[in-house]
Write a protein that holds these residues in place. Sequence first.
Motif, PDB file in Angstrom:
ATOM      1  N   ASP A 151      10.958  -7.742  15.009  1.00  0.00           N
ATOM      2  CA  ASP A 151      10.785  -6.983  16.253  1.00  0.00           C
ATOM      3  C   ASP A 151       9.438  -6.259  16.320  1.00  0.00           C
ATOM      4  OD1 ASP A 151      11.782  -5.442  14.143  1.00  0.00           O
ATOM      5  OD2 ASP A 151      12.680  -3.966  15.484  1.00  0.00           O
ATOM      6  N   GLN A 205      10.180 -10.994  21.636  1.00  0.00           N
ATOM      7  CA  GLN A 205      11.317 -11.337  22.497  1.00  0.00           C
ATOM      8  C   GLN A 205      11.130 -12.677  23.198  1.00  0.00           C
ATOM      9  OE1 GLN A 205      11.063  -7.528  24.539  1.00  0.00           O
ATOM     10  NE2 GLN A 205      13.146  -7.041  23.873  1.00  0.00           N
ATOM     11  N   SER A 213      12.090 -16.571  20.771  1.00  0.00           N
ATOM     12  CA  SER A 213      13.343 -17.333  20.770  1.00  0.00           C
ATOM     13  C   SER A 213      13.523 -18.156  22.045  1.00  0.00           C
ATOM     14  CB  SER A 213      14.543 -16.395  20.579  1.00  0.00           C
ATOM     15  OG  SER A 213      14.572 -15.401  21.578  1.00  0.00           O
ATOM     16  N   GLU A 258      21.957  -2.944  11.956  1.00  0.00           N
ATOM     17  CA  GLU A 258      21.775  -2.263  13.243  1.00  0.00           C
ATOM     18  C   GLU A 258      20.435  -2.586  13.890  1.00  0.00           C
ATOM     19  OE1 GLU A 258      24.241  -0.605  14.599  1.00  0.00           O
ATOM     20  OE2 GLU A 258      25.412  -1.142  12.823  1.00  0.00           O
ATOM     21  N   LYS A 266      20.679  -8.336  15.148  1.00  0.00           N
ATOM     22  CA  LYS A 266      21.416  -8.506  16.403  1.00  0.00           C
ATOM     23  C   LYS A 266      21.038  -9.815  17.092  1.00  0.00           C
ATOM     24  CE  LYS A 266      22.110  -3.556  17.201  1.00  0.00           C
ATOM     25  NZ  LYS A 266      21.789  -2.389  18.066  1.00  0.00           N
ATOM     26  N   LEU A 267      19.748 -10.179  17.032  1.00  0.00           N
ATOM     27  CA  LEU A 267      19.328 -11.452  17.616  1.00  0.00           C
ATOM     28  C   LEU A 267      19.988 -12.616  16.888  1.00  0.00           C
ATOM     29  CD1 LEU A 267      15.789 -12.463  18.757  1.00  0.00           C
ATOM     30  CD2 LEU A 267      17.061 -13.985  17.251  1.00  0.00           C
ATOM     31  N   ALA A 315      22.801 -12.563  15.300  1.00  0.00           N
ATOM     32  CA  ALA A 315      24.224 -12.589  15.636  1.00  0.00           C
ATOM     33  C   ALA A 315      24.470 -13.154  17.031  1.00  0.00           C
ATOM     34  CB  ALA A 315      24.805 -11.183  15.531  1.00  0.00           C
ATOM     35  N   GLU A 316      23.613 -12.797  17.970  1.00  0.00           N
ATOM     36  CA  GLU A 316      23.798 -13.228  19.358  1.00  0.00           C
ATOM     37  C   GLU A 316      23.488 -14.708  19.559  1.00  0.00           C
ATOM     38  OE1 GLU A 316      21.211 -10.648  21.458  1.00  0.00           O
ATOM     39  OE2 GLU A 316      22.476  -8.862  21.214  1.00  0.00           O
ATOM     40  N   ARG A 317      22.490 -15.205  18.868  1.00  0.00           N
ATOM     41  CA  ARG A 317      22.040 -16.567  19.098  1.00  0.00           C
ATOM     42  C   ARG A 317      22.430 -17.519  17.963  1.00  0.00           C
ATOM     43  NH1 ARG A 317      17.764 -17.195  23.009  1.00  0.00           N
ATOM     44  NH2 ARG A 317      17.256 -15.216  24.025  1.00  0.00           N
TER      45      ARG A 317
END
Length: 212
Positions: free
Chosen positions: A112, A118, A121, A139, A144-145, A147-149
Amino acid sequence: MHVIYGGTFDPVHHGHLRLALEVSERFGNVPVNLVPCHVPPHRGKTGATATQRQRLLELAIVGEPRLHIDDRELRREGASYTADTLRQLRNELSAEEPLVMVVGTDAFAGFDRWKEWQQISNLAHIVVVRRPGAALNPEGAPAKLLAERGVKSAEALFGQASGLALELSPPWLDISATGIRERIGEGRSARYLAPDTVLAEILRMGVYGHAL
């Protein structure tokens, strides 16, 4: 599928090479393009010049058809930003061809803080390779990226051009370029940490502060 694995490769060693082959095999022996950076934006000056590091890479991959060198960042002025490289590649490839970038957990932990992180991806799939002793802050934005993708299989990345993330845990050779530079600088042997041809060329060029 087009796969890139970037880094300073200062110098290239068996850890880099074995990782590249592991990734190639996970995707059905597709070629992996090693992309040496010109000016690393997140670290200090390299121990060897861009030309020297490229020469060492060339020697390291002789006889291995699955590994190639993409020198576009060396030919580009200024700092080497992944977003710029991916955008250039995306323009060269067909809209449907999967583009994959490979990164270690240690580097991805600061993802990040990368330029235009951003957008990356949206330009490519991200393959995160777990490294011993490196972990993501659960955290943090990189975790988080992921986990989401995230997807569970390499095959999933063939289905679209970009936008997914895959975590791999291949056998890892715990070798560091920093450790190799330190050994050479102290006059100690670095044999079996990098190809003999690479170490011989380092001696010939007189880089990293000491003859082997």
